[in-house]
Write an enzyme that holds these catalytic residues in place. Structure first.
Site, short mmCIF file in Angstrom:
data_model
loop_
_atom_site.label_atom_id
_atom_site.label_comp_id
_atom_site.label_asym_id
_atom_site.label_seq_id
_atom_site.Cartn_x
_atom_site.Cartn_y
_atom_site.Cartn_z
N LYS A 76 0.84 -1.21 0.00
CA LYS A 76 0.00 0.00 0.00
C LYS A 76 0.87 1.26 0.00
O LYS A 76 0.63 2.19 -0.78
CB LYS A 76 -0.89 0.00 1.26
CG LYS A 76 -1.52 1.34 1.57
CD LYS A 76 -2.28 1.34 2.86
CE LYS A 76 -1.49 1.47 4.12
NZ LYS A 76 -1.17 2.82 4.58
N ASN A 77 1.88 1.30 0.86
CA ASN A 77 2.66 2.53 1.01
C ASN A 77 3.63 2.77 -0.14
O ASN A 77 4.22 3.84 -0.25
CB ASN A 77 3.40 2.54 2.35
CG ASN A 77 2.42 2.72 3.51
OD1 ASN A 77 1.26 3.09 3.29
ND2 ASN A 77 2.87 2.45 4.72
N CYS B 122 -3.91 12.99 13.24
CA CYS B 122 -4.62 11.73 13.02
C CYS B 122 -4.44 10.88 14.26
O CYS B 122 -3.76 11.29 15.20
CB CYS B 122 -4.10 11.03 11.78
SG CYS B 122 -2.42 10.44 11.98
N ARG C 231 1.46 14.56 13.16
CA ARG C 231 1.92 14.35 11.78
C ARG C 231 1.92 15.62 10.93
O ARG C 231 1.17 15.74 9.96
CB ARG C 231 1.10 13.26 11.09
CG ARG C 231 1.28 11.91 11.74
CD ARG C 231 0.48 10.85 11.07
NE ARG C 231 1.16 10.26 9.93
CZ ARG C 231 0.64 9.29 9.18
NH1 ARG C 231 -0.55 8.82 9.45
NH2 ARG C 231 1.31 8.78 8.18
N ASP D 157 5.16 0.43 11.80
CA ASP D 157 3.93 -0.18 11.29
C ASP D 157 3.75 -1.63 11.75
O ASP D 157 2.73 -2.25 11.44
CB ASP D 157 3.90 -0.11 9.75
CG ASP D 157 3.68 1.31 9.25
OD1 ASP D 157 3.26 2.16 10.05
OD2 ASP D 157 3.95 1.56 8.06
N ARG E 129 -8.62 -0.43 4.82
CA ARG E 129 -7.78 0.62 4.21
C ARG E 129 -6.44 0.07 3.76
O ARG E 129 -5.84 0.59 2.82
CB ARG E 129 -7.50 1.74 5.23
CG ARG E 129 -8.71 2.58 5.53
CD ARG E 129 -8.34 3.73 6.41
NE ARG E 129 -7.34 4.57 5.74
CZ ARG E 129 -6.92 5.74 6.18
NH1 ARG E 129 -7.44 6.23 7.29
NH2 ARG E 129 -6.02 6.43 5.54
N1 EPU Z 1 7.03 14.42 10.30
C1 EPU Z 1 7.15 15.77 10.59
N2 EPU Z 1 7.07 16.65 9.55
C2 EPU Z 1 6.93 16.26 8.26
C3 EPU Z 1 6.80 14.87 7.97
C4 EPU Z 1 6.87 13.98 9.02
O1 EPU Z 1 7.29 16.15 11.75
O2 EPU Z 1 6.89 17.13 7.37
C5 EPU Z 1 7.09 13.43 11.41
C6 EPU Z 1 5.81 12.63 11.54
O3 EPU Z 1 4.83 13.30 12.29
C7 EPU Z 1 6.30 11.36 12.20
C8 EPU Z 1 7.70 11.19 11.61
O4 EPU Z 1 8.08 12.47 11.10
O5 EPU Z 1 6.38 11.54 13.58
C9 EPU Z 1 7.79 10.17 10.48
O6 EPU Z 1 6.83 10.46 9.49
P1 EPU Z 1 7.01 10.08 7.95
O7 EPU Z 1 6.89 11.31 7.15
O8 EPU Z 1 8.22 9.22 7.79
O9 EPU Z 1 5.70 9.18 7.74
P2 EPU Z 1 4.61 9.32 6.60
O10 EPU Z 1 5.28 9.51 5.29
O11 EPU Z 1 3.55 10.27 7.03
C10 EPU Z 1 4.69 6.76 6.06
C11 EPU Z 1 3.68 5.65 5.99
C12 EPU Z 1 3.22 5.30 7.39
C13 EPU Z 1 4.44 4.87 8.19
C14 EPU Z 1 5.49 5.99 8.19
C15 EPU Z 1 6.78 5.63 8.89
C16 EPU Z 1 2.65 6.06 3.85
C17 EPU Z 1 1.45 6.43 3.08
N3 EPU Z 1 2.54 6.08 5.18
O12 EPU Z 1 4.00 7.86 6.65
O13 EPU Z 1 2.32 4.20 7.27
O14 EPU Z 1 4.07 4.59 9.52
O15 EPU Z 1 5.81 6.34 6.83
O16 EPU Z 1 7.34 4.49 8.34
O17 EPU Z 1 3.67 5.71 3.27
C18 EPU Z 1 0.55 2.79 7.88
O18 EPU Z 1 0.72 2.19 6.80
O19 EPU Z 1 -0.20 2.34 8.79
C19 EPU Z 1 1.26 4.05 8.12
C20 EPU Z 1 0.91 4.90 9.08
#
Ligand code: EPU
Length: 418
Positions: free
Chosen positions: A22-23, A116, A121, A305, A397
Site C-alpha cells: 500500500k505505502n 490523526c 503528523r 507499522d 484501508r
Molecule cells: N514528520 C514531521 N514533519 C513532516 C513529515 C513527518 O514532523 O513534514 C514526522 C511525523 O509526524 C512522524 C515522523 O516524522 O512523527 C515520520 O513520518 P514520515 O513522514 O516518515 O511518515 P509518513 O510519510 O507520514 C509513512 C507511511 C506510514 C508509516 C510511516 C513511517 C505512507 C502512506 N505512510 O507515513 O504508514 O508509519 O511512513 O514508516 O507511506 C501505515 O501504513 O499504517 C502508516 C501509518
C-alpha cells in the site's frame, strides 16, 4: 459498519499470498500526475486507500482504467485543481499529490491535513523541501497554496529527519526541476526506492534511492511506463506474527526477506523460525515464545507499522518485554483495547512494558487505526472464546482480504454486516 467475529485457538497453517505494498502504491499513483504518458501499475493491493488515491487523481483529470491485476493511469489531460479538506481528511497520503501537481503545472492547492489517530503528523518538511526548489508556499485558511510559475529549480535539500513522505515529495518535485537535486538524510524505506524505480521507468533520472543521499537530474522527457509494485513488507510481517502467535506455520508467498531483516531478527530472538522458501518465506513456531525488547526506528530499523502487532505477540511471551515507539508520538491506541482482552501492559511515555503469559479472553474491541486494528485481530486469534472487532473499515484501508486470507489458513473468523 462491518465487524469481525473471531474465535481464538486455531493454529494457522497454509499459504498466504502477500499483496502489493500500500505505502509503495500510494506515491506511485500520485507520481502518475507528473507525466502526460500512460503509467501501468501492476500488483496494486485491493485496499480502500488505493481506491481513494485513484479517486483523487481522477479528480485532477486523470483517466484510470482497471484491468485484471493492473491499473493504467493516463494523466495526459490532467489539471491542477484544489484538493479539498474532505479528500485529505479521509487519507493523509493525499498530500503526496502536492509535489507532482506543482512540478507539472507550476501551481497546486491542497488542503492541509490535520492530525490523526497516531499523532500530529505535520507536513513542514514537505513544504520546506518544495520551497527549496524555489516555490512560493503559503498556508491560508487551511489550504496550502504552492506557486512556481517559472518552474522549479534543482536544490540541495537536507531533511531534518528521514521522513518517508517528505522524501517522496522532494523526489517527485525534483524530477522536473531544472538541473540537479541532492536530497540528504533521505528516508531509506523500500517504498521510497520503489517510487524511484517507477519514476525512472517513466523517464526520470534518480540515483541513490534507498540510501541517505538521493540525486535527481531534472527532465521533461517522460515516456509510457509499466511498473510492478513491491510486495507489502508490513502485510508480510503481520502474517509472520499471525503464524508465530498461533504456534502455526505459514508460507508467505511473494514476501521478501531483504525488506524484513529487523523483523526477522526480533522474531528469531522470540523463538520463531523464518527461512526462505521457493515462493517467499516460511514462518513457523513450535517452541514457547521468549520476550524480546524492540525500539521502532526508520528503515532498516524495526518498523513502527509492526509495533502494535509485535505488542500483541509479546502478550503471549513467557516474560516481560519493553516496546519503545520513537517514530510517532501517539501510537499506542491498541494498548487499552488489548487490555480489554486481558493483556497486562503498562504505558509510560513512549514505552510499553508488556508482561506476557496472561491468558487472553475474547471481548468486544474497537479498531482505531490500521495497525492498531490488526493487532487486535492477532490477539483474538489466541484469545479464549469470541472477540468482536468493531470498525473494520480501518483494516480494509490497508489489508487486502484480511478475513479471507486468515480464514483460508485455518482461522475461525467471519465478517459480520451491520
Ligand atoms: N514528520 C514531521 N514533519 C513532516 C513529515 C513527518 O514532523 O513534514 C514526522 C511525523 O509526524 C512522524 C515522523 O516524522 O512523527 C515520520 O513520518 P514520515 O513522514 O516518515 O511518515 P509518513 O510519510 O507520514 C509513512 C507511511 C506510514 C508509516 C510511516 C513511517 C505512507 C502512506 N505512510 O507515513 O504508514 O508509519 O511512513 O514508516 O507511506 C501505515 O501504513 O499504517 C502508516 C501509518
Amino acid at each position: 459498519m462491518d465487524r469481525l467475529r473471531i474465535v481464538g485457538g486455531e493454529r494457522l497453517q497454509g499459504a498466504v499470498a502477500i499483496s502489493g505494498a500500500k505505502n509503495a502504491a500510494l506515491p506511485q499513483i500520485a507520481a502518475a500526475l507528473l507525466s502526460p504518458h500512460p503509467l501501468e501499475l501492476n500488483n496494486l493491493p485491493a485496499v480502500t486507500d488505493v481506491d481513494n488515491m485513484l479517486g483523487v487523481i481522477r479528480l485532477h483529470g486523470a483517466e484510470v482504467s482497471k484491468g485484471p491485476g493492473a491499473v493504467v493511469i493516463d494523466a495526459s489531460a490532467a489539471l491542477s485543481k484544489e484538493t479539498s479538506y474532505e479528500t485529505v481528511r479521509k487519507m493523509r497520503a493525499t498530500v503526496l499529490v502536492l509535489g507532482p501537481l506543482l512540478a507539472r503545472f507550476g501551481h497546486a492547492r491542497v488542503s492541509l491535513p490535520g492530525g490523526c489517530a497516531i499523532g500530529a503528523r505535520p507536513i513542514d518538511m514537505h513544504l520546506k523541501a518544495l520551497a527549496a526548489f524555489g516555490a512560493d508556499i503559503d498556508v491560508e485558511g487551511g489550504l496550502i497554496v504552492a506557486e512556481a510559475p517559472n518552474g522549479l529549480t534543482g536544490a540541495r535539500i537536507v531533511l531534518s529527519s528521514p521522513s518517508v513522505g517528505a522524501t517522496e515529495t522532494a523526489i517527485m518535485a525534483a524530477t522536473t526541476a531544472k538541473g540537479e537535486t541532492e536530497i540528504l538524510n533521505a528516508a531509506r524505506e523500500p517504498e521510497v526506492a520503489d517510487l524511484a524505480v517507477c519514476l525512472n521507468a517513466m523517464g526520470a533520472r534518480i540515483e541513490g534511492a534507498g540510501t541517505h543521499r538521493i540525486l535527481v537530474e531534472g527532465t521533461t522527457a517522460w515516456r509510457p511506463a509499466t511498473h510492478y509494485t513491491i510486495p507489502d513488507r508490513v502485510e508480510a510481517g503481520t502474517y509472520a506474527i499471525a503464524a508465530a502467535i498461533t504456534g502455526g506455520e505459514l508460507e508467505l508467498t511473494n514476501a521478501r526477506l531483504e525488506h524484513l531483516a529487523s523483523v526477522v531478527q526480533a522474531l528469531e530472538a522470540a523463538g520463531v523460525g523464518i527461512w526462505p522458501g521457493d515462493r517467499g518465506l516460511i514462518v513457523s513456531r513450535s517452541a514457547p515464545l521468549a520476550p524480546v525488547d524492540i525500539t521502532t526506528e526508520p528503515y532498516p530499523g524495526f518498523p513502527t507499522d509492526l509495533q502494535a502487532q509485535f505488542i500483541a505477540l509479546m502478550c503471549c511471551a513467557n516474560g516481560a518485554s519493553l516496546v519503545r515507539e520513537t517514530v510517532f508520538e501517539n501510537r499506542f491506541m491498541h494498548v487499552p483495547e488489548l487490555m480489554r482482552l486481558g493483556a497486562d501492559i503498562t504505558l509510560q511515555g513512549t514505552t510499553a512494558l508488556v508482561r506476557g503469559g496472561r491468558k487472553l479472553h475474547g471481548a468486544q474491541v474497537m479498531a482505531t487505526d490500521l495497525r492498531a486494528s490488526v493487532s487486535l485481530v492477532l490477539a483474538a486469534l489466541v484469545a479464549d472464546g469470541e472477540t468482536i472487532v468493531n470498525r473494520v473499515y480501518h483494516l480494509d484501508r490497508g489489508y487486502e482480504g484480511l478475513d479471507r486470507k486468515l480464514h483460508m489458513c485455518g482461522a475461525n473468523i467471519e465478517r459480520l454486516g451491520e
